[in-house]
Design an enzyme around this catalytic site. Structure first.
Site, PDB file in Angstrom:
ATOM      1  N   ASN A  76       0.698  -1.237  -0.450  1.00 36.74           N
ATOM      2  CA  ASN A  76      -0.005  -0.695   0.316  1.00 36.74           C
ATOM      3  C   ASN A  76       0.524   1.678  -0.094  1.00 36.74           C
ATOM      4  OD1 ASN A  76       0.007   2.071   2.420  1.00 36.74           O
ATOM      5  ND2 ASN A  76       0.213   0.521   3.249  1.00 36.74           N
ATOM      6  N   CYS A 136       5.644   5.380   8.596  1.00 31.46           N
ATOM      7  CA  CYS A 136       5.278   5.289   7.345  1.00 31.46           C
ATOM      8  C   CYS A 136       6.632   5.602   6.132  1.00 31.46           C
ATOM      9  CB  CYS A 136       4.095   6.367   7.492  1.00 31.46           C
ATOM     10  SG  CYS A 136       3.304   6.343   5.287  1.00 31.46           S
ATOM     11  N   ILE A 196       5.927  -4.469  13.727  1.00 27.37           N
ATOM     12  CA  ILE A 196       6.987  -3.467  12.940  1.00 27.37           C
ATOM     13  C   ILE A 196       5.853  -2.437  11.986  1.00 27.37           C
ATOM     14  CG2 ILE A 196       9.430  -4.174  12.398  1.00 27.37           C
ATOM     15  CD1 ILE A 196       7.852  -5.542  10.065  1.00 27.37           C
ATOM     16  N   GLY A 249       1.480  -9.296   9.978  1.00 29.72           N
ATOM     17  CA  GLY A 249       1.285 -10.419   8.847  1.00 29.72           C
ATOM     18  C   GLY A 249       0.942 -11.622  10.344  1.00 29.72           C
ATOM     19  N   GLY A 270      -3.840  -6.745  10.762  1.00 21.48           N
ATOM     20  CA  GLY A 270      -3.924  -5.863   9.611  1.00 21.48           C
ATOM     21  C   GLY A 270      -4.546  -6.395   8.437  1.00 21.48           C
TER      22      GLY A 270
HETATM   23  C1  SIN Z   1      -0.520   5.262   4.575  1.00 16.00           C
HETATM   24  O1  SIN Z   1      -2.274   5.259   4.771  1.00 16.00           O
HETATM   25  O2  SIN Z   1      -0.278   5.974   4.383  1.00 16.00           O
HETATM   26  C2  SIN Z   1      -0.735   3.565   5.550  1.00 16.00           C
HETATM   27  C3  SIN Z   1       0.228   3.720   6.793  1.00 16.00           C
HETATM   28  C4  SIN Z   1       1.399   3.726   7.558  1.00 16.00           C
HETATM   29  O3  SIN Z   1       1.808   3.233   6.079  1.00 16.00           O
HETATM   30  O4  SIN Z   1       1.621   3.623   8.318  1.00 16.00           O
END
Ligand code: SIN
Length: 310
Positions: A76, A136, A196, A249, A270
């Protein structure tokens, strides 16, 4: 049907002055943006919830595509989209009185922002603790913090000075020495750590010869990163006496036990929810109870840290 009440005494976790009825906590970023969904997550069996990461100001996030399912995990590059702190607190207000702790995930682009966030959140007793996202891996201005121990210590210190709630720092695996960064967070006053966040990664569409994600780089979550996360939890808890929330995971009761034996106080779920829905909580809770009963353990406290005893 799994009777949660009968399982709770074996699985409860007391840490940070908070009581979690079990060690399965919703991880930041999954389903954590609206109050009705957070409520459903708790009703589904979660021991606590971490919200989506929220900043001082509203943020649109990155352009699409922002998520791709690679089969062995999600990649993501959401870019921290959120409605901003004041708006989000109105949303959370409706959760007042829920029994599971609500942990607010926050990020900040500067220490001045942290001061303001700390002041605003201090008086807001719907929130039991704050998770500081310094990790992030695909947002400029945030991903750099987690790699720099001086910045980590200073960010945590600033937040702790202005916030009268426990602070959990979410660490990045994208560093050469996670223990060094964990120490910096603890020196800054962190009450706990989450290990993590996602692993910086990318994927390329070979038909068009371009990165799949519009943001090019993203964060990999899901089963592929679990051994990395277990290693990080183990390394941190081998060196430091601080509660660690294991994250990365986790899909089964076996995985939860692995994190607990590595030294985790509790765990965060998650990607598995994105794949399996909210049923995963009861499935894993039942698996934990079965594991403990079959092997004669009376509580999860008896398995925590076992892998450190050599
Ligand atoms: C995001 O909203 O970009 C994900 C948050 C993250 O990876 O800490």
């Amino acid at each position: 049907m799994t009777d949660l009440a009968s399982i709770e005494p074996m699985l409860k976790v007391e840490t940070l002055g908070l009581r979690f009825r079990n060690p399965l906590i919703l991880a930041a970023g999954i389903l954590g943006l609206t109050a009705p969904i957070l409520k459903r997550v708790i009703e589904s069996g979660a021991g606590g919830v971490v919200t989506k990461s929220i900043g001082l100001k509203p943020r649109k996030g990155h352009p699409n595509p922002t998520v791709v399912d690679l089969g062995f995990g999600l990649l993501n590059s959401m870019g921290l989209p959120n409605p901003g702190l004041e708006e989000f607190m109105k949303e959370l207000e409706t959760l007042r009185g829920l029994e599971a702790p609500i942990i607010l995930s926050i990020y900040a682009f500067s220490e001045d922002e942290l001061v303001e966030i700390g002041r605003i959140v201090s008086d807001f007793n719907v929130v039991s603790a704050v998770e500081l996202n310094v990790s992030c891996p695909h947002v400029d201005g945030i991903s750099e913090i987690a790699k720099n121990p001086v910045l980590v210590e200073s960010y945590v210190q600033t937040l702790k000075r202005h916030l009268d709630k426990p602070v959990i720092v979410k660490l990045s695996p994208n560093v050469s020495d996670i223990v060094r960064i964990a120490e910096a967070a603890v020196d800054g006053g962190a009450d706990a750590l989450t290990a993590i966040n996602t692993v910086r990664a990318m994927s390329i569409d070979i038909e068009v010869g371009r990165p799949v994600l519009a943001g090019i780089f993203g964060g990999l979550s899901g089963p592929a990163i679990r051994p990395i996360a277990v290693r990080c939890v183990y390394e941190i808890t081998e060196s430091l006496n601080v509660p660690v929330f294991g994250c990365g995971g986790i899909e089964t009761a076996h995985d939860v036990i692995e994190f607990l034996m590595a030294g985790a106080t509790a765990v965060q779920l998650g990607s598995v929810i994105a794949r399996g829905g909210l049923r995963v909580f009861k499935r894993i809770l039942k698996g934990l109870r079965d594991f403990l009963e079959e092997r004669g353990y009376s509580s999860i406290d008896e398995v925590r840290g076992l892998a450190h005893r050599r």
